[in-house]
Motif scaffolding. Structure first.
Motif, mmCIF file in Angstrom:
data_model
loop_
_atom_site.group_PDB
_atom_site.id
_atom_site.type_symbol
_atom_site.label_atom_id
_atom_site.label_comp_id
_atom_site.label_asym_id
_atom_site.label_seq_id
_atom_site.Cartn_x
_atom_site.Cartn_y
_atom_site.Cartn_z
ATOM 1 N N GLU A 42 22.341 36.713 39.316
ATOM 2 C CA GLU A 42 23.735 37.136 39.140
ATOM 3 C C GLU A 42 24.446 37.267 40.489
ATOM 4 O O GLU A 42 25.633 36.994 40.598
ATOM 5 N N LEU A 46 29.507 33.769 40.730
ATOM 6 C CA LEU A 46 30.781 34.478 40.718
ATOM 7 C C LEU A 46 31.406 34.404 39.335
ATOM 8 O O LEU A 46 31.101 33.498 38.549
ATOM 9 N N ASN A 52 36.568 35.623 43.592
ATOM 10 C CA ASN A 52 35.556 36.102 44.545
ATOM 11 C C ASN A 52 34.805 37.339 44.064
ATOM 12 O O ASN A 52 34.308 38.095 44.883
ATOM 13 N N LYS A 53 34.724 37.555 42.765
ATOM 14 C CA LYS A 53 34.023 38.733 42.267
ATOM 15 C C LYS A 53 32.652 38.307 41.740
ATOM 16 O O LYS A 53 32.544 37.390 40.928
ATOM 17 N N ARG A 54 31.647 38.977 42.238
ATOM 18 C CA ARG A 54 30.273 38.616 41.871
ATOM 19 C C ARG A 54 30.037 38.854 40.394
ATOM 20 O O ARG A 54 30.562 39.802 39.796
ATOM 21 N N ASP A 56 27.455 40.026 38.922
ATOM 22 C CA ASP A 56 26.712 41.244 38.582
ATOM 23 C C ASP A 56 27.610 42.472 38.503
ATOM 24 O O ASP A 56 27.214 43.487 37.927
ATOM 25 N N VAL A 57 28.810 42.401 39.084
ATOM 26 C CA VAL A 57 29.671 43.590 39.097
ATOM 27 C C VAL A 57 30.956 43.390 38.282
ATOM 28 O O VAL A 57 31.818 44.262 38.260
ATOM 29 N N CYS A 58 31.082 42.262 37.619
ATOM 30 C CA CYS A 58 32.319 42.001 36.868
ATOM 31 C C CYS A 58 32.189 42.542 35.443
ATOM 32 O O CYS A 58 31.142 42.375 34.814
ATOM 33 N N GLU A 59 33.272 43.142 34.953
ATOM 34 C CA GLU A 59 33.201 43.792 33.638
ATOM 35 C C GLU A 59 33.783 42.929 32.516
ATOM 36 O O GLU A 59 33.787 43.338 31.363
ATOM 37 N N LYS A 64 29.702 39.232 30.916
ATOM 38 C CA LYS A 64 28.642 39.869 30.113
ATOM 39 C C LYS A 64 27.863 38.791 29.373
ATOM 40 O O LYS A 64 26.630 38.829 29.288
ATOM 41 N N ARG A 67 25.606 36.951 31.776
ATOM 42 C CA ARG A 67 24.428 37.738 32.152
ATOM 43 C C ARG A 67 23.387 37.706 31.031
ATOM 44 O O ARG A 67 22.179 37.590 31.293
#
Lengths: 160, 668
Positions: A42, A46, A52-54, A56-59, A64, A67
């Motif tokens: 993850e 992106l 530029n949001k990884r 693993d940290v995107c909501e 989801k 992942r």
């Protein structure tokens, strides 16, 4: 003096050797569980919608889903590279967080190399040029304003 | 008729007119020897600043009074926003931030023409005209392309409100600091241009530019540090620098500006690097213009950038003209930019400073390339790729580590030349410290080579810098008989530039250690837990206590969902954390993370909430960021050092005291 120089050389050689050994040692990472592997994958991807949001940290829901798909594929034995390639084919290279050193991307690495050598060349040229005899510039006579300022500064210096 | 809109528009047009008058009066006055016209040109710059202030005040008043008849106000503000957020809305979007840019630039230029220009008779007209040209260029964009005073097409009772990403108190400090830092780079640029235009390319322009360059560097540094702080506390991804294209654009001018602050010392002392120094100040402002083009053109996609607009092509033209004019001036005057002296020895501080410049400019080129590469990829291949943190960490990281080492090496090297014996003696102590440090780091378990080199470099800088303080203080104690605290305070008073600079270096070393720790040794866990369950992250246990919802009350917030967590170490509760999500009335698809951070001396525990299901189970992301507090401490030390170095001092006294104290102490 010679002893100091030799000691310094030996120290730096030891440092470099230590660094190389540590780097080689570090490459043999221990086997990770599935969750840790998934997290690693993850971090190399992106969000396809955010900037530029990884992953693993995107909501967002799409992240989801991505992942969940990573875990499903790991569970059936896909390799991390295959999984990343899958998403890259689906959403484009912009989902890869890591730049592949191949194809068109090599131009960027060539730019990095050129930057290193070009600026080294400029620095070297400056050093060499400044070792030749310099040409003192003709100094224009001071204007009245400059003379007054200079006098006031010297006056302050003297009074201190 | 909208009074505020009319007032604002009229003020901008008048400001544009006075800036053009400033150019014309300065050029004509200089050509025909009319001192009065040159002075009139300076006053016109001050008047431009006054009218820019008037326009800004009009827009601020419109925001504070909820005048939604202005399209800009309706697009960035709403009636339920707190007054301080309405102020922040001033610079939250395209036209408003451009107005803020012009306002701050005009204020700087007004101060410049009042405080500095009268003292630079050799270039007063050139500097004033250059100020006028820059102001006119940016005001033209405001007046003709992106006016914040356009009326709304519809009658609106309320506005949309601020973008959720911007609803945070950090908006009060980060954008103003960054924008002000970028606009302040125009002053050294103007001085460099005046030096080239007037032909007075000796130390005069360097002396005049020093304080302005230092001020600009300080504000730009603080702006970037605040940006990192905001990214860490608001954006909710566990880090503080994402190498976002617009982040890079704000950082880029800092590299040549830092290089200039160092290499100017070589020109001041030895009359060398004249062409290089003037190139650096021209490059700094050019990169600032590039940054504003990047943000406003829609060229790069970023959380910071504004939507594509008409100003993009205009700023591209402005950037091209700035670069073109700079190159023409440099080429024209290059025969006169010869050094007054040559190098005495390659093992000298001059060489150290050139190497320092080399690394800084290389970093700038690499970051510039990485920022623009996605654009070229899309233009040439129709395929936009992302140049993300892994590229920058792998390429820029080692360069930054090298830079830290160079700080230490450069501090040890003397000016001009020294004997091999003295050089060996100076490096002996640091080498011993480094050898011991390697053993200690190995015992502590550090294995990553970058971590080792980064930490060693920082320790090297610590040792060298603290040694400088101690040696100078010890000598001063011997002479004056004062106590340690008294002599150290006196060091700062007597030679602010040098010891302020040393403090900056200490701050850099602290930040370097923190960056190594928080990047390489970060621990990251993601868990979905039900109420009463817990999970481990590092040496901590996080227990999920419960979830609650509360209504929002201002700034467009509709509601907040907050989780309660207990942070435990060895079954003892050491802190409570409250991460959550915030939902906005007018942006239902854009919830914002509420980050919970427990800051401790050696690490931060950083938690945010990813989401929850109907059964009440919540997905949390938790990070342990080692040494995170030391990034902010280092940044504070760095800023304090910059403030001390900026404080004015008698320049002749500084040079004399540097010769007496510094070189005498070192015995060279």
């Amino acid at each position: 003096m010679r002893v100091t120089l030799i000691a310094a050389m030996l120290f730096f050689m030891a440092l470099v050797a230590f660094g190389l050994i540590a780097a080689l040692y570090g490459r043999g990472a221990p086997e990770q569980d599935l969750e840790a592997q998934a997290l690693q994958i993850e971090k190399q991807l992106l969000c396809p919608q955010c900037t530029n949001k990884r992953l693993d940290v995107c909501e967002l829901q799409i992240c989801k889903d991505m992942r969940a798909l990573i875990r499903d594929r790991l569970a059936v034995g896909s390799s991390p590279d295959d999984i990343i390639l899958f998403f890259s084919n689906r959403y484009g290279d912009s989902v890869r967080a890591d730049l592949q050193a191949s194809g068109f991307n090599l131009f960027l690495f060539a730019w990095v190399g050129c930057s290193l050598f070009l600026t080294a060349g400029v620095a070297g040229w400056m050093l060499l040029r400044l070792r030749r005899s310099a040409v003192p510039q003709p100094f224009d006579s001071l204007t009245g304003v400059d003379e007054q300022w200079l006098d006031s500064q010297i006056g302050k210096e003297v009074s201190e | 008729m909208n009074v505020l809109g009319t007032l604002g528009s009229a003020s901008l047009v008048t400001a544009l007119a006075t800036s053009i008058f400033a150019v014309a009066a300065s050029v004509y006055g200089h050509k025909h020897g009319h001192g009065m016209l040159i002075r009139a040109g300076r006053r016109a710059i001050v008047v431009t600043a006054l009218f820019s202030t008037c326009a800004t005040a009009a827009l601020v008043t419109a925001l504070l009074t909820d005048d939604f008849s202005l399209a800009y106000v309706a697009s960035v503000s709403s009636s339920d926003m707190a007054p301080y957020m309405k102020w922040a809305a001033l610079y939250s979007s395209q036209a408003g931030s451009l107005l803020f840019w012009v306002w701050t630039m005009s204020l700087f230029m007004a101060m410049f023409v009042v405080l500095t220009v009268p003292r630079i008779s050799w270039g007063a007209a050139h500097a004033t005209a250059s100020c006028g040209v820059l102001l006119a260029a940016f005001l033209a964009a405001l007046v003709f392309l992106a006016s914040p005073f356009e009326l709304s097409s519809f009658d609106l009772n309320d506005g949309v409100g601020l973008n959720p990403l911007l609803v945070d108190r950090g908006m009060l400090v980060h954008p103003p600091a960054l924008l002000t830092g970028l606009t302040s780079t125009s002053i050294p640029f103007v001085l460099g241009a005046a030096a080239l235009l007037s032909g007075r390319i000796d130390g005069a322009w360097i002396r005049a530019s020093r304080q302005w360059a230092l001020l600009s560097w300080l504000i730009l540094s603080v702006g970037n540090i605040l940006g990192a702080w905001w990214a860490y506390t608001v954006l909710g991804w566990g880090g503080y620098w994402g190498w976002d294209p617009v982040e890079n654009s704000a950082l880029l001018p800092l590299f040549p500006l830092t290089a200039y602050l160092h290499s100017m010392m070589v020109q001041e002392r030895r009359g060398m690097l004249k062409l290089w120094n003037v190139s650096l100040v021209l490059a700094t402002f050019s990169l600032a213009v590039f940054g504003t083009f990047n943000v406003r053109s829609g060229l790069v996609a970023s959380v910071h950038s504004f939507a594509q607009s008409d100003v993009g092509p205009y700023f591209l033209l402005l950037l091209a003209l700035t670069l073109g004019a700079s190159l023409v001036l440099l080429a024209w005057r290059s025969p006169r930019l010869r050094a007054d002296h040559d190098f005495d020895s390659l093992l000298s501080r001059e060489t150290g400073l050139i190497l320092n410049n080399y690394v800084l400019i290389t970093i700038a080129l690499v970051v510039l390339g990485g920022t623009l590469f996605p654009v070229f990829s899309e233009l040439l291949r129709g395929n936009r790729i992302t140049v993300g943190p892994p590229f920058y960490n792998d390429v820029v990281g080692p360069l930054l580590i090298g830079l830290v080492w160079l700080i230490g090496v450069g501090t040890v090297l003397p000016w001009r030349r020294t004997s091999n014996v003295t050089l060996a003696r100076r490096f002996r102590g640091p080498l011993v410290v480094l050898m011991c440090s390697v053993i200690v780091l190995a015992i502590l378990g550090l294995r990553d080579p970058f971590a080792i080199m980064g930490v060693l470099g920082a320790l090297f800088v610590f040792y060298i810098t603290l040694r400088e303080f101690i040696l100078s203080a010890r000598w001063s104690r011997r002479v004056t008989g004062r106590n340690w605290i008294g002599v150290i305070v006196e060091l700062f008073t007597r030679d602010r530039r040098r010891y302020g600079g040393y403090l900056v270096h200490l701050g850099v070393a602290l930040m370097a250690i923190s960056i190594v720790g928080s990047n390489i040794y970060q621990i990251h866990e993601r868990r979905t837990v039900a109420v009463g369950e817990s999970f481990d992250v590092g040496r901590y246990t996080i227990e999920y206590v419960g979830l609650s919802e509360r209504d929002g009350n201002s700034n467009g917030v509709e509601s907040e969902v907050i989780a309660s967590l207990d942070l435990r170490v060895n079954d003892q509760v050491v802190a409570s954390l409250s991460p959550g999500q915030r939902f906005f009335r007018n942006f239902p698809d854009q919830p914002m993370a509420v980050v919970a951070v427990e800051t401790r001396l050696l690490e931060d525990v950083y938690v945010f909430m990813q989401g929850w299901d109907d059964a009440g189970a919540v997905e949390f992301q938790a990070f342990i960021n080692p040494l995170m507090l030391w990034l902010w401490i280092g940044a504070s030390v760095y800023t304090a050092g910059g403030l001390i170095a900026f404080a004015p001092q008698n320049s002749m006294g500084t040079v004399r005291r540097e010769v007496l104290t510094g070189d005498l102490v070192r015995g060279s």
